[in-house]
Design a protein around this motif. Structure first.
Motif, PDB file in Angstrom:
ATOM      1  N   SER A 226     -35.251  41.252  14.446  1.00 10.43           N
ATOM      2  CA  SER A 226     -33.201  40.995  13.802  1.00 10.43           C
ATOM      3  C   SER A 226     -33.802  42.455  12.795  1.00 10.43           C
ATOM      4  O   SER A 226     -34.739  42.901  12.163  1.00 10.43           O
ATOM      5  CB  SER A 226     -33.497  40.428  13.267  1.00 10.43           C
ATOM      6  OG  SER A 226     -33.221  39.070  14.626  1.00 10.43           O
TER       7      SER A 226
ATOM      8  N   VAL B 265     -37.578  37.972  19.417  1.00 15.90           N
ATOM      9  CA  VAL B 265     -36.116  38.415  19.581  1.00 15.90           C
ATOM     10  C   VAL B 265     -36.662  39.132  18.352  1.00 15.90           C
ATOM     11  O   VAL B 265     -37.237  38.999  17.434  1.00 15.90           O
ATOM     12  CB  VAL B 265     -35.419  37.419  19.283  1.00 15.90           C
ATOM     13  CG1 VAL B 265     -34.228  38.247  18.420  1.00 15.90           C
ATOM     14  CG2 VAL B 265     -35.002  36.196  20.811  1.00 15.90           C
TER      15      VAL B 265
ATOM     16  N   HIS C 241     -39.719  33.368  21.400  1.00 21.16           N
ATOM     17  CA  HIS C 241     -39.710  31.819  22.347  1.00 21.16           C
ATOM     18  C   HIS C 241     -40.646  31.505  23.429  1.00 21.16           C
ATOM     19  O   HIS C 241     -41.230  31.956  24.073  1.00 21.16           O
ATOM     20  CB  HIS C 241     -37.892  32.539  23.146  1.00 21.16           C
ATOM     21  CG  HIS C 241     -37.003  32.804  21.470  1.00 21.16           C
ATOM     22  ND1 HIS C 241     -35.603  33.038  22.253  1.00 21.16           N
ATOM     23  CD2 HIS C 241     -36.878  32.980  20.122  1.00 21.16           C
ATOM     24  CE1 HIS C 241     -35.270  33.128  20.884  1.00 21.16           C
ATOM     25  NE2 HIS C 241     -36.080  33.442  19.952  1.00 21.16           N
TER      26      HIS C 241
ATOM     27  N   GLN D 113     -39.715  35.309  26.245  1.00 25.12           N
ATOM     28  CA  GLN D 113     -39.061  36.467  24.789  1.00 25.12           C
ATOM     29  C   GLN D 113     -39.044  36.108  23.468  1.00 25.12           C
ATOM     30  O   GLN D 113     -39.300  35.515  23.419  1.00 25.12           O
ATOM     31  CB  GLN D 113     -37.201  35.668  25.414  1.00 25.12           C
ATOM     32  CG  GLN D 113     -37.246  35.926  26.261  1.00 25.12           C
ATOM     33  CD  GLN D 113     -34.982  35.691  26.715  1.00 25.12           C
ATOM     34  OE1 GLN D 113     -35.341  34.591  26.073  1.00 25.12           O
ATOM     35  NE2 GLN D 113     -34.504  36.290  27.771  1.00 25.12           N
TER      36      GLN D 113
ATOM     37  N   THR E 155     -33.009  41.314  22.580  1.00 24.64           N
ATOM     38  CA  THR E 155     -34.000  40.585  22.891  1.00 24.64           C
ATOM     39  C   THR E 155     -35.054  41.164  23.841  1.00 24.64           C
ATOM     40  O   THR E 155     -34.282  42.142  24.789  1.00 24.64           O
ATOM     41  CB  THR E 155     -33.378  39.429  23.709  1.00 24.64           C
ATOM     42  OG1 THR E 155     -32.440  38.592  22.476  1.00 24.64           O
ATOM     43  CG2 THR E 155     -34.392  38.770  24.250  1.00 24.64           C
TER      44      THR E 155
ATOM     45  N   SER F 113     -38.875  38.556  13.242  1.00 21.88           N
ATOM     46  CA  SER F 113     -39.414  38.472  15.263  1.00 21.88           C
ATOM     47  C   SER F 113     -39.431  37.472  15.266  1.00 21.88           C
ATOM     48  O   SER F 113     -40.125  36.542  13.992  1.00 21.88           O
ATOM     49  CB  SER F 113     -40.939  39.140  14.944  1.00 21.88           C
ATOM     50  OG  SER F 113     -41.626  38.994  14.556  1.00 21.88           O
TER      51      SER F 113
ATOM     52  N   LYS G 296     -29.810  42.243  16.614  1.00 25.08           N
ATOM     53  CA  LYS G 296     -30.582  41.124  17.454  1.00 25.08           C
ATOM     54  C   LYS G 296     -30.837  42.059  18.942  1.00 25.08           C
ATOM     55  O   LYS G 296     -30.381  42.064  20.254  1.00 25.08           O
ATOM     56  CB  LYS G 296     -30.617  40.003  17.636  1.00 25.08           C
ATOM     57  CG  LYS G 296     -30.357  39.153  16.353  1.00 25.08           C
ATOM     58  CD  LYS G 296     -29.865  37.739  16.374  1.00 25.08           C
ATOM     59  CE  LYS G 296     -29.695  36.804  15.304  1.00 25.08           C
ATOM     60  NZ  LYS G 296     -29.511  35.379  14.933  1.00 25.08           N
TER      61      LYS G 296
END
Length: 563
Positions: free
Chosen positions: A488, A486, A480, A484, A549, A477, A547
């Motif tokens: 993966s 992300v 951002h 947000q 988001t 993880s 991925k």
């Protein structure tokens, strides 16, 4: 009054505010440059002559420092206390020669007694040094450090002397050490000083003797000479350079002539440039107008070529982005229509098939209990197993055709991942696949049950893509700063070529045996419902990465909702 076109307005503006100021600035610059460059040239040459003199004095200081170091060397101080004969004298000369070779500053090093007699000298080849007169030796001893130029032999020698003190009685002078270098070598810096052709360079000592003179032939036409000189206090020398004005200010004269030529040339080019510039400024706008007409006419694949100017480039990029997004939305609408039709058909099919499947499974279970032989019971178990597989397909069809509305709430991705892994732990262990969970606590706004369903489908997809015993699945993880997060999911499986990646979300498409082809289709539906963006990266033979988001939620909301 008729308004001017953009092209003509640009040309007129360019001429008034560009060409006329350019002519005025060129004239003022030419006059100012001619005046200032002559002054700067004089200053530069003066500084260059002074710097050359300073470097010569620094070279002399370096010789003094070497001699100072040599005079304090024990073997030199002790050499005057012992009679230099036999092997001992040879040893002193060898050490002096080693010092000379390492320093690379002297052509010869000589030791003199206080009466001026040569005590030792190196190198042994070449003309041997002569003894000094007692009077000269006494004078040199009292000077401690002394330099002079000898022109007796015609070759010119620069000599540096230093008194040597007793090793045991530091106040008593026991001899002299002399460092000799050729005058040509010492003034080589002045000789190599490049001030242009036809430059006269002269070095004189305090007695007015010319130690070095360079008088080349005239470069051509005769011209007045400008003289620059500097004093060398340490050496008591003077350095003079006389430079012809046509050489000294040659660049100034060339720039003056070139500037007059260029000013006329630029005036002509400026007019042509104004015409070309105005054309180039309006041409991208015409291309953008033509592009909008093409797109409005139904050519949705048309894109505007990228112009070179930044402003029109931004307009073209905005148009192309809008066109690509509209094309994508149109494709999504078509796909959504297909999926809606397929969903209605799937719902009806699942409803009609589900009840007969239940009856078939019940009958198979009864046959298994009443079977008279192992073959009959095995056949009944096979029928029951295939019915279960058909039931799984029917359930996937129902999920696909009637997805439930998401109930968004703050949820922790770390908890969802751990729960999903625990549900699939037995399958991972059965296939001996390593799973590494690096997901950090991230609070996001989504339906927890649907996110769990998404994770299970993606983990199963990764599990089927890797090889037993060699498979590895990594979950990570990343948060951002734009609100947000992300998530993966990566595997080291067989990967997919680009043509497969573009089809993995199509209904009933599967590249693995036993798959229904609806798992990733359901995932795509659920991520859209929850406002999640899904990206796929895959290379054949190198594995795949999914991925997701998410939009983060505030941690305090999660704490309130979860006690």
């Amino acid at each position: 009054m008729k308004s001017l076109t953009l092209k003509r307005s640009i040309f007129i503006f360019y001429s008034i505010f560009g060409l006329l100021p350019l002519v005025a600035v060129s004239y003022i610059t030419l006059v100012s440059y001619t005046r200032s460059i002559t002054s700067l040239t004089d200053q530069h040459v003066t500084q260059l002559i002074q710097r050359a003199g300073t470097q010569m004095e620094n070279r002399c200081t370096g010789l003094f420092n070497y001699l100072e170091l040599l005079s304090k060397t024990p073997y030199v101080q002790l050499a005057f206390l012992q009679y230099p004969q036999g092997g001992q004298g040879t040893t002193v000369r060898d050490k002096l020669e080693l010092f000379r070779l390492n320093a690379q500053a002297f052509d010869r090093i000589t030791l003199y007694s206080t009466q001026g007699r040569v005590w030792a000298s190196t190198p042994v080849h070449g003309p041997a040094p002569r003894d000094l007169s007692p009077k000269s030796a006494d004078r040199l001893v009292h000077f401690n450090l002394f330099q002079e130029v000898s022109l007796e032999r015609g070759d010119g020698r620069f000599l540096v002397y230093k008194a040597v003190f007793d090793y045991y009685k530091p106040q008593r002078v026991v001899g002299l050490v002399c460092g000799q270098t050729s005058l040509a070598r010492f003034v080589g810096l002045i000789k190599d000083l490049d001030l242009g052709p036809g430059v006269h360079k002269t070095v004189r000592d305090g007695l007015g003797r010319v130690l070095f003179e360079h008088s080349p032939a005239s470069p051509g036409n005769e011209s007045a000479l400008r003289e620059y000189s500097t004093e060398l206090p340490l050496l008591n020398w003077s350095l003079t350079a006389r430079i012809p004005e046509n050489v000294l200010y040659r660049d100034v004269y060339q720039v003056r002539d070139q500037t007059l030529f260029i000013a006329g040339f630029v005036a002509l080019v400026a007019v042509l440039a104004g015409l070309v510039f105005s054309r180039r400024a309006t041409k991208p706008l015409e291309a953008i107008i033509q592009g909008t007409r093409e797109f409005a006419a139904g050519n949705t694949e048309h894109r505007i070529p990228m112009p070179k100017s930044q402003e029109t480039r931004r307009v073209a990029e905005a148009f192309n982005t809008m066109a690509a997004e509209l094309t994508e939305r149109q494709s999504e609408l078509v796909q959504a229509g297909k999926l809606a039709s397929l969903g209605i058909l799937s719902a009806g099919f699942a409803h009609e098939v589900r009840n007969p499947l239940a009856g078939i499974k019940t009958s198979a279970q009864v046959l298994e209990r009443r079977g008279n032989s192992p073959q009959e019971r095995s056949l009944a178990r096979g029928i029951s197993k295939e019915v279960d597989r058909l039931n799984k397909i029917v359930e996937d069809l129902l999920h696909f055709s009637r997805p439930t509305e998401p109930r968004r709430a703050p949820c922790n991705l770390q908890d969802i991942i751990q729960h999903s892994l625990s549900l699939l732990e037995a399958r991972f262990r059965q296939r001996r696949v390593a799973v590494e969970n690096r997901v950090q606590p991230v609070v996001t706004l989504a339906d927890p049950n649907q996110v769990t369903q998404i994770m299970i489908n993606l983990l199963l997809n990764a599990l089927h893509a890797v090889e037993p015993d060699k498979g590895r699945i990594l979950l990570e993880s990343e948060e951002h700063g734009d609100g947000q997060a992300v998530l993966s999911i990566s595997d080291n499986g067989r990967g997919m070529p680009p043509e497969i990646v573009s089809r993995i979300f199509d209904p009933f498409f599967s590249d693995s045996q036993g798959g229904t082809g609806l798992g990733l289709t359901i995932v795509q539906t659920l991520v859209r419902q929850n406002g999640i963006r899904l990206e796929v990266q895959s290379s054949e033979g190198l594995g795949s990465t999914f991925k997701l988001t998410f939009h983060r939620a505030k941690a305090e909301f999660y704490e309130v909702n979860n006690g």
